[in-house]
Scaffold this active site. Structure first.
Site, short mmCIF file in Angstrom:
data_model
loop_
_atom_site.label_atom_id
_atom_site.label_comp_id
_atom_site.label_asym_id
_atom_site.label_seq_id
_atom_site.Cartn_x
_atom_site.Cartn_y
_atom_site.Cartn_z
N LYS A 63 -14.68 0.86 5.09
CA LYS A 63 -13.62 0.39 6.06
C LYS A 63 -13.99 0.28 7.40
O LYS A 63 -13.68 -0.56 8.14
CB LYS A 63 -12.24 1.21 5.72
CG LYS A 63 -11.83 0.79 4.38
CD LYS A 63 -11.50 -0.70 4.06
CE LYS A 63 -10.79 -1.12 2.74
NZ LYS A 63 -10.31 -2.34 2.77
N TYR B 107 -15.75 5.96 1.74
CA TYR B 107 -14.75 4.84 1.65
C TYR B 107 -14.25 4.42 3.03
O TYR B 107 -14.17 3.28 3.55
CB TYR B 107 -13.50 5.35 0.91
CG TYR B 107 -12.16 4.35 1.17
CD1 TYR B 107 -12.27 3.00 0.46
CD2 TYR B 107 -11.11 4.67 1.78
CE1 TYR B 107 -11.27 2.14 0.60
CE2 TYR B 107 -9.89 3.84 1.92
CZ TYR B 107 -10.07 2.47 1.24
OH TYR B 107 -9.08 1.67 1.43
N LEU C 229 -0.70 4.62 4.14
CA LEU C 229 -0.40 4.81 2.70
C LEU C 229 0.32 3.74 2.02
O LEU C 229 1.42 3.70 2.55
CB LEU C 229 0.10 6.06 2.39
CG LEU C 229 -1.07 7.33 2.58
CD1 LEU C 229 -0.22 8.41 2.84
CD2 LEU C 229 -1.91 7.43 1.40
N ALA D 196 -5.93 -10.75 -5.94
CA ALA D 196 -4.52 -10.95 -6.05
C ALA D 196 -3.92 -10.75 -7.27
O ALA D 196 -2.57 -11.10 -7.42
CB ALA D 196 -4.34 -12.63 -5.89
N THR D 197 -4.52 -9.95 -8.04
CA THR D 197 -3.86 -9.46 -9.33
C THR D 197 -3.02 -8.15 -9.37
O THR D 197 -2.30 -7.95 -10.11
CB THR D 197 -5.01 -9.33 -10.51
OG1 THR D 197 -5.68 -8.04 -9.89
CG2 THR D 197 -5.88 -10.39 -10.78
N SER E 107 -8.21 -0.67 6.74
CA SER E 107 -7.37 0.47 6.35
C SER E 107 -7.56 1.36 7.48
O SER E 107 -8.26 1.32 8.47
CB SER E 107 -8.11 1.24 5.27
OG SER E 107 -7.50 2.35 4.94
N THR F 281 0.53 1.46 -4.42
CA THR F 281 -0.06 0.18 -5.42
C THR F 281 -0.93 0.70 -6.39
O THR F 281 -0.72 2.07 -6.47
CB THR F 281 -1.16 -0.62 -4.45
OG1 THR F 281 -2.28 0.07 -3.88
CG2 THR F 281 -0.32 -1.59 -3.11
N GLY G 150 -1.03 -5.34 -6.46
CA GLY G 150 -0.80 -4.70 -5.08
C GLY G 150 -0.59 -5.48 -3.75
O GLY G 150 0.24 -6.60 -4.16
P1 NDP Z 1 -4.75 -2.47 -5.84
O1 NDP Z 1 -5.66 -1.49 -6.55
O2 NDP Z 1 -3.51 -2.74 -6.22
O3 NDP Z 1 -5.37 -3.88 -5.81
C1 NDP Z 1 -7.04 -4.16 -5.50
C2 NDP Z 1 -7.27 -5.50 -5.88
O4 NDP Z 1 -8.66 -5.68 -5.51
C3 NDP Z 1 -6.74 -5.95 -7.21
O5 NDP Z 1 -6.36 -7.18 -7.35
C4 NDP Z 1 -8.08 -5.82 -8.09
O6 NDP Z 1 -8.31 -7.05 -8.89
C5 NDP Z 1 -9.20 -6.34 -6.78
N1 NDP Z 1 -10.39 -5.93 -7.06
C6 NDP Z 1 -11.01 -4.80 -7.03
N2 NDP Z 1 -12.43 -4.70 -7.34
C7 NDP Z 1 -12.77 -6.00 -7.37
C8 NDP Z 1 -14.24 -6.67 -7.68
N3 NDP Z 1 -15.19 -5.88 -7.98
N4 NDP Z 1 -14.00 -7.81 -7.81
C9 NDP Z 1 -12.89 -8.73 -7.37
N5 NDP Z 1 -11.72 -8.07 -7.29
C10 NDP Z 1 -11.59 -6.65 -7.27
O7 NDP Z 1 -5.01 -1.81 -4.29
P2 NDP Z 1 -4.14 -2.36 -2.89
O8 NDP Z 1 -3.41 -3.65 -3.08
O9 NDP Z 1 -3.72 -1.34 -2.18
O10 NDP Z 1 -5.57 -2.68 -2.17
C11 NDP Z 1 -5.91 -3.89 -1.39
C12 NDP Z 1 -6.60 -3.76 -0.30
O11 NDP Z 1 -6.01 -3.10 0.59
C13 NDP Z 1 -7.90 -2.99 -0.39
O12 NDP Z 1 -8.91 -3.58 0.51
C14 NDP Z 1 -7.63 -1.54 -0.07
O13 NDP Z 1 -8.84 -1.01 0.31
C15 NDP Z 1 -6.80 -1.91 1.18
N6 NDP Z 1 -5.83 -0.78 1.52
C16 NDP Z 1 -5.00 -0.25 0.61
C17 NDP Z 1 -4.34 0.78 1.15
C18 NDP Z 1 -3.36 1.87 0.14
O14 NDP Z 1 -3.07 2.64 0.50
N7 NDP Z 1 -2.85 1.13 -1.10
C19 NDP Z 1 -4.22 1.26 2.46
C20 NDP Z 1 -5.23 0.60 3.27
C21 NDP Z 1 -5.79 -0.30 2.68
P3 NDP Z 1 -9.13 -6.89 -10.36
O15 NDP Z 1 -9.26 -5.40 -10.53
O16 NDP Z 1 -8.18 -7.71 -11.05
O17 NDP Z 1 -10.55 -7.54 -9.99
C1 8X3 Z 2 -5.96 3.46 1.97
C2 8X3 Z 2 -5.48 4.47 2.93
O1 8X3 Z 2 -5.57 6.99 3.68
O2 8X3 Z 2 -5.93 6.31 1.37
O3 8X3 Z 2 -7.26 2.90 2.55
O4 8X3 Z 2 -7.47 5.82 3.01
S1 8X3 Z 2 -6.14 5.96 2.77
#
Ligand code: NDP
Ligand code: 8X3
Length: 251
Positions: free
Chosen positions: A156, A152, A184, A11-12, A139, A187, A14
């Protein structure tokens, strides 16, 4: 909708942060999770004006931290109606022969095992109540393997399988299980994937309009706000410029 409590991992930043903001506007009580405590406190301060909020700081890789944190919840937050399994990231983008073992460990430990630990800590109470909702953030990488995505993508694909497995096993307990699979989204994802190389990260989102975290949050809220007999099983969401994991209409 009667007032619900949601636990959101990641929640911190994206997608997780945008979801927390939208849930708060819709009167959903929040358990915000992540490792960066300062960000958790800031978000708690912001959203407490709208709803009840508590925070849990833990690393999803540590089963002890996960269980201790969730067991430590104050009484008024102990009933979790909605679990958003969102924490996750990509670490690196390399061929399998050049990939780093540390990156592989991180992706499997966070995206797969972390999701399992949190689910294991939350599901028993949902089973006991015969009520609950789990939303797993997968994803497009969990539907299609792309060059250099190997581990990765594997992590997923595992989320996709676990989403289906949860739905099957929790079916007789009246628990809804959904997955959202974004393409994509702009974030901090690429910052993490490229280990702080901002130029490389920014390039990912140049030349087209990427999805924004708020776009995915809207969809998550839509999914969880359907009447209880409606379970949206699986959604793939692309930016308009994207047609598959590898086909992108860039300027
Ligand atoms: P961000 O990097 O913006 O957010 C990731 C979040 O995951 C942060 O809040 C981080 O919090 C938390 N996190 C990461 N590692 C840990 C850990 N070890 N323990 C606890 N919390 C953790 O990325 P997104 O918002 O884009 O990603 C959110 C989800 O969406 C992910 O599962 C990602 O794979 C998925 N996704 C993202 C896409 C993209 O293109 N952005 C596309 C498809 C899927 P903190 O660092 O404070 O712990
Ligand atoms: C994040 C989207 O296309 O970089 O899951 O894998 S991609």
């Amino acid at each position: 909708m009667t007032i619900k409590t949601a636990l959101i991992t990641g929640a911190t930043s994206g997608i997780g942060k945008a979801t927390a903001q939208l849930f708060a506007q819709n009167n959903i009580r929040l358990i915000l999770c992540g490792r960066r405590s300062e960000r958790l406190s800031e978000l708690q301060k912001e959203l407490s004006k709208l709803t009840d909020v508590t925070t849990l700081q833990f690393d999803v890789r540590s089963k002890n931290e996960v269980f201790n944190a969730i067991e430590s919840l104050p009484k008024e937050f102990q009933q979790i109606d909605i679990l958003i399994n969102n924490a996750g990231n990509a670490h690196g983008l390399s061929t399998i022969q050049d990939g780093s073992i540390e990156d592989w460990d991180a992706m499997i430990d966070i995206n797969v095992k972390g999701l399992l630990y949190v689910s294991k800590a939350v599901l028993p109470q949902m089973v006991e109540r015969n009520n609950g909702f789990v939303v797993n953030i997968g994803s497009i990488a969990g539907k299609e393997v792309y060059p250099n995505g190997n581990v990765y993508c594997a992590s997923k694909f595992a989320v996709n399988a676990l989403n289906k497995g949860m739905r099957i096993d929790l079916n007789k307990h009246n628990i809804r299980v959904s997955a959202i699979h974004p393409g994509l989204v702009e974030t901090e994802f690429s910052e993490v994937r490229f280990k702080g190389d901002t130029e490389k990260a920014n390039n990912v989102y140049k030349g087209f309009k990427a999805l924004q975290a708020e776009d995915i949050a809207d969809i998550i809220y839509f999914v969880v706000s359907r009447p209880y007999h409606v379970n949206i099983e699986d959604l793939i969401v692309y930016p308009t410029a994207q047609a598959s994991a590898t086909i992108l209409n860039k300027d």
